[in-house]
Design an enzyme around this catalytic site. Structure first.
Site, PDB file in Angstrom:
ATOM      1  N   ASP A 107       0.867  -1.182   0.000  1.00  0.00           N
ATOM      2  CA  ASP A 107       0.000   0.000   0.000  1.00  0.00           C
ATOM      3  C   ASP A 107       0.903   1.232   0.000  1.00  0.00           C
ATOM      4  O   ASP A 107       1.672   1.452   0.936  1.00  0.00           O
ATOM      5  CB  ASP A 107      -0.869  -0.048   1.277  1.00  0.00           C
ATOM      6  CG  ASP A 107      -1.985   0.979   1.251  1.00  0.00           C
ATOM      7  OD1 ASP A 107      -1.897   1.939   0.479  1.00  0.00           O
ATOM      8  OD2 ASP A 107      -2.936   0.819   2.044  1.00  0.00           O
ATOM      9  N   ASP A 198      -2.791   2.339  -6.126  1.00  0.00           N
ATOM     10  CA  ASP A 198      -1.748   2.369  -5.095  1.00  0.00           C
ATOM     11  C   ASP A 198      -1.739   1.152  -4.174  1.00  0.00           C
ATOM     12  O   ASP A 198      -1.064   1.180  -3.143  1.00  0.00           O
ATOM     13  CB  ASP A 198      -1.885   3.649  -4.268  1.00  0.00           C
ATOM     14  CG  ASP A 198      -3.038   3.586  -3.297  1.00  0.00           C
ATOM     15  OD1 ASP A 198      -4.096   3.072  -3.694  1.00  0.00           O
ATOM     16  OD2 ASP A 198      -2.881   4.035  -2.156  1.00  0.00           O
ATOM     17  N   GLU A 199      -2.452   0.101  -4.521  1.00  0.00           N
ATOM     18  CA  GLU A 199      -2.496  -1.092  -3.673  1.00  0.00           C
ATOM     19  C   GLU A 199      -2.438  -2.352  -4.512  1.00  0.00           C
ATOM     20  O   GLU A 199      -3.037  -2.409  -5.580  1.00  0.00           O
ATOM     21  CB  GLU A 199      -3.816  -1.154  -2.890  1.00  0.00           C
ATOM     22  CG  GLU A 199      -3.860  -0.330  -1.634  1.00  0.00           C
ATOM     23  CD  GLU A 199      -5.158  -0.579  -0.880  1.00  0.00           C
ATOM     24  OE1 GLU A 199      -5.599  -1.730  -0.822  1.00  0.00           O
ATOM     25  OE2 GLU A 199      -5.718   0.402  -0.379  1.00  0.00           O
TER      26      GLU A 199
END
Length: 372
Positions: A107, A198-199
DNA sequence: GCGGATCAC
DNA sequence: TATGGTGATCCGC
């Protein structure tokens, strides 16, 4: 669960409007929560948005009352029956426990804000948020100290933090940096699952075995390489399944990691005191319902209240709640996922003018058509 | 089968 | 002045 119509709320009215921005978020530990709630309330009260939130909260309170009544009506025989149902389901779920795979959830830290700081280093160390006066996508850690956070409208954020710097969103930039991180991820799991820009989830079982290293060592290395390639920091969680890995990546955020070993006892101990709100899929409504109806706050209590969960909820919901209590989660590598729907929507100011409403409908339909 | 609610990002 | 947009899933009707 507090009764929101109580006298204490009349003395401190902002406390009745307490369901927004209340869940803990990394970087917000030292924040004066009462002050933030008071400012949010003062800026919100009287608005249509606020009225709608109050309407929704009242509806949830009513739902909780209804379920409490159902729970109270359960006879000893009912409860004995549902205890057996729960015990059987717990055994069946336990039999599916898989401890042979190592999952990593990565993350990026305050991703949009961090990217904007890369392209404009003068923002470094200053409170900053990405978004508009209407809505923020994310806030950097300096801003979070003031209670500013993602999903908060900018005009409230400015009240909390008058020096807050606003940066407009630039998805092209975030997509580019996301691509750089994904090139790194590919080296550890070519089939990694992107959860958003973003993960991502990586099955690192194979790379750990081939190189004779631990999941924690892979996480350290992956985070270093992401930093080398992008200049951005990220956090990671390593655990036997995706649900737990996601919880773990949040523990030492930012720029940290947490490893939960592939051991049943370790998992059960970890999950025991964990607040249910930390679990993906349990949002503020489910949290309120489980707390208000059954007094459940931690994952461990999901198992203790198994009979009530089986009596009051659908099969699929009860199964999910019990599996949370056992610390179970996805361990498979799903095949290609297909999009099932496509949609377009736009928020606009209230109007009763039919012509303008039809025009907006036509505009949105046009946008949807273009997307399709 | 549909619309509303919930959830995640 | 002002509280988002996209996609998925579940539930009740």
């Amino acid at each position: 669960m507090e009764d929101s119509g109580s006298a204490s709320d009349n003395q401190r009215p902002w406390q009745s409007y307490h369901t927004v921005y209340t869940n803990a978020k990394a970087g917000m530990e030292g924040v004066d929560k009462e002050k933030v709630q008071r400012v949010v309330y003062e800026m919100s009260k009287g608005s249509k948005y606020f009225e709608n939130e109050e309407r929704k909260e009242a509806f949830i309170r009513q739902k909780i009352e209804h379920m409490r009544a159902r729970a109270a009506k359960l006879s000893a025989a009912d409860l004995s029956h549902y205890q057996k149902v729960a015990d059987k389901r717990i055994l069946e779920l336990e039999a599916t426990r898989e401890l042979s795979r190592i999952w990593l959830h990565v993350d990026m830290d305050a991703f949009y804000a961090a990217v904007e700081t890369l392209s404009n280093p003068s923002l470094k160390g200053k409170p900053m948020a990405v978004g508009s006066m209407s809505m923020l996508s994310t806030a950097n850690y300096e801003a979070r100290k003031f209670g500013v956070r993602a999903a908060m409208p900018g005009f409230i954020a400015r009240k909390l933090c008058p020096d807050l710097i606003f940066v407009p969103t630039d998805f092209k930039k975030y997509t580019y940096y996301s691509g750089l991180t994904r090139e790194v991820f590919r080296n550890y799991d070519p089939n990694f699952m992107a959860a958003s820009l973003d993960e991502a989830y990586l099955d690192i079982t194979k790379v750990c075995k081939e190189r004779g290293v631990t999941g924690g060592e892979i996480a350290e290395e992956l985070r270093s390489r992401v930093h080398e390639e992008t200049g951005l920091t990220c956090s990671a969680g390593v655990a036997p399944n995706r649900l737990l890995a996601k919880v773990c990546s949040d523990i030492n955020k930012p720029n940290g990691q947490f490893v939960l070993p592939n051991d049943r006892m370790a998992v059960m101990t970890f999950i025991a005191s964990l607040p249910i709100r930390k679990i993906g899929g349990i949002g503020k409504v489910t949290e309120n319902i489980l707390k208000g109806v059954l007094g459940i706050s931690t994952c461990e209590e999901m198992l203790q209240k198994g009979s009530f969960l089986c009596a009051l909820f659908s099969r699929s919901s009860a199964d999910f709640f019990l599996s949370v209590g056992l610390g179970l989660g996805g361990t498979d590598t799903p095949v290609a996922r297909f999009r099932k729907s496509i949609s377009s929507e736009r928020t606009f100011s209230a109007t009763e003018d039919a012509a303008s409403l039809y025009q907006k409908l036509a505009d949105i339909a046009e946008m949807l058509s273009t997307d399709m």
